[in-house]
Design an enzyme around this catalytic site. Structure first.
Site, short mmCIF file in Angstrom:
data_model
loop_
_atom_site.label_atom_id
_atom_site.label_comp_id
_atom_site.label_asym_id
_atom_site.label_seq_id
_atom_site.Cartn_x
_atom_site.Cartn_y
_atom_site.Cartn_z
CG ASP A 1 11.28 -27.48 -40.45
OD1 ASP A 1 11.49 -27.13 -41.63
OD2 ASP A 1 10.44 -28.33 -40.13
CG HIS B 1 8.53 -25.61 -44.95
ND1 HIS B 1 8.38 -26.68 -45.78
CD2 HIS B 1 7.34 -24.95 -44.98
CE1 HIS B 1 7.16 -26.69 -46.29
NE2 HIS B 1 6.51 -25.64 -45.82
CG ASP C 1 5.26 -29.07 -44.62
OD1 ASP C 1 6.14 -29.11 -43.74
OD2 ASP C 1 5.46 -29.42 -45.80
CG ASP D 1 3.17 -24.27 -46.04
OD1 ASP D 1 2.06 -23.90 -46.46
OD2 ASP D 1 3.90 -25.08 -46.65
CB CYS E 1 9.54 -32.06 -42.35
SG CYS E 1 10.97 -31.12 -42.75
N1 ARG Z 1 13.25 -26.22 -47.77
C1 ARG Z 1 14.07 -26.99 -46.87
C2 ARG Z 1 15.36 -27.37 -47.56
O1 ARG Z 1 15.34 -28.04 -48.55
C3 ARG Z 1 13.38 -28.21 -46.40
C4 ARG Z 1 12.49 -27.93 -45.27
C5 ARG Z 1 11.46 -28.93 -45.21
N2 ARG Z 1 10.69 -28.68 -44.07
C6 ARG Z 1 9.45 -29.09 -43.93
N3 ARG Z 1 8.82 -28.80 -42.81
N4 ARG Z 1 8.84 -29.76 -44.88
O2 ARG Z 1 16.40 -26.99 -47.10
#
Ligand code: ARG
Length: 377
Positions: A250, A248, A110, A200, A355
């Site tokens: 990813d 995010h 992040d 981020d 992550c």
């Molecule tokens: N927001 C994403 C989800 O719950 C999680 C991504 C988390 N990624 C990170 N780099 N902290 O689907």
């Protein structure tokens, strides 16, 4: 001691991995409320307004999985560094505000973005994460001292005054109907204003010359514009997905090798983005449904789509959470070797295998995987 073998180099998420940073769960907090984020876990002992350290047994289990993951990587000859946790329970302040707690240093992805020989510290937009870069400074200092070509950069530290947030955003957003939420996501009318650049690092997907920046709950247009000017030799694209809580990129859009991107179909991509990939001979593959995450939803702000939060060891080898058997099967069909990694206990600390890591060195050079233009891309 200076180590002359250290080298910062990573242009994408799939070239052979040599050196990586793996986060730690130590001292992670359920954050005190702030304009950008409001934790509300009434059934898990942290109703809205309360805050405090994650339960000790959860932290211990997450750390065990993080350490085991580091071991798996090391046994494959990959060098692993770890952050230096701070006392995240302390109150922090700038001349503009005071925040009752920090967050942690589990998801280093992040905070840090590696592009070639550069590591860039992101602005962040949570006050609780303003000082998180400090946990990575020992590693960054070491890399800077050892690698004469490393570029150590930091985006402008944001003020994060109330002017950076839409007043009362969460109270209203949580109540509006789905269609209206999605309309607001499409127009990028979310919690952040455009008062200053905010992003981020985990909202950026790297594909050589192309960087895809998701506009999200933590990344605003101004942040995207800053990145575009900061990387003048790249094509930097702003993208959105149909997702009520974009946070995010990813777990949504995951490039796995030249010509293949894994996509969370529940969060459809803009047709123009899909077309851009397709005319450049990329296949957009919809990921199968994740396994159930019931057991680990406690105190988690992540979704089961952490399943697709995959870490490539090279273009043929991927680390996948061990219970995601169906996804592993899907990837095997696409020719990947899958390394299963137990990682569910880490989810509540902010993410999955991608992550939890930051690339420090991968083989490879800057390449252009998108020779054809399409629409705004
Ligand atoms: N927001 C994403 C989800 O719950 C999680 C991504 C988390 N990624 C990170 N780099 N902290 O689907």
């Amino acid at each position: 001691m200076n180590d002359r073998t250290l080298r910062v180099n990573s242009w994408n998420g799939w070239d052979p991995l040599r050196h990586v940073l793996v986060g730690r769960a130590d001292g992670t907090m359920v954050q005190a409320p702030e304009p950008a984020v409001q934790r509300d876990f009434p059934d898990d002992g942290f109703p809205l307004g309360s805050y405090g350290p994650m339960p000790a047994e959860m932290t211990a289990e997450a750390n065990e999985q993080l350490d085991d993951f580091a071991g798996i990587l090391q046994r494959r000859g990959i060098r692993v560094d770890r952050p230096t946790p701070l006392d995240f329970s302390q109150q922090v302040a700038t001349p503009d505000w005071t925040q009752e707690s920090m967050f942690g240093c589990m998801p280093p992805r992040d905070v840090l973005l590696t592009v070639g020989n550069e590591i860039l510290e992101a602005t962040m937009c949570y006050r609780s994460r303003w000082f998180e870069y400090l946990a990575y400074r020992p590693v960054l200092q070491q890399l800077f001292d050892a690698d004469p070509n490393m570029r150590w950069e930091a985006a402008p530290k944001p003020r994060l005054t109330d002017a950076s947030y839409r007043p009362g955003f969460w109270e209203t957003y949580n109540k509006v109907p789905l269609a209206e939420k999605l309309e607001r996501v499409r127009n990028h009318d979310l919690v952040l204003t455009e008062a200053e650049p905010l992003f981020d690092a985990a909202d950026i997907a790297r594909c050589g010359k192309d960087l895809f920046v998701q506009l999200s709950l933590v990344t605003n247009r101004s942040g995207y514009r800053w990145l575009k000017r900061h990387f003048p030799d790249h094509r930097v694209h702003a993208v959105t997905f149909t997702n009520t809580h974009p946070l995010h990129i990813d777990a949504t859009w995951v490039p796995l090798r030249p010509g293949l991107v894994l996509h969370c179909g529940e969060r459809p991509a803009e047709p123009e983005l899909v077309k851009y990939y397709e005319i450049n001979d990329w296949e957009v593959v919809e990921a199968v449904q994740p396994a159930s995450w019931k057991h680990y939803q406690r105190l988690s702000f992540c979704s089961p789509w952490l399943a697709v939060n995959i870490l490539n060891l090279d273009p043929q080898t991927v680390c996948v959470e061990e219970t995601e058997v169906r996804l592993a099967d899907q990837l095997v069909k696409y020719g990947f070797e899958v390394v299963p990694v137990p990682f569910r206990a880490v989810g509540p600390f902010g993410g999955g295998l991608h992550c939890a890591t930051v690339d420090i060195e991968r083989d490879g050079v800057l390449e252009d995987y998108f020779p054809h233009r399409y629409g705004r891309f």
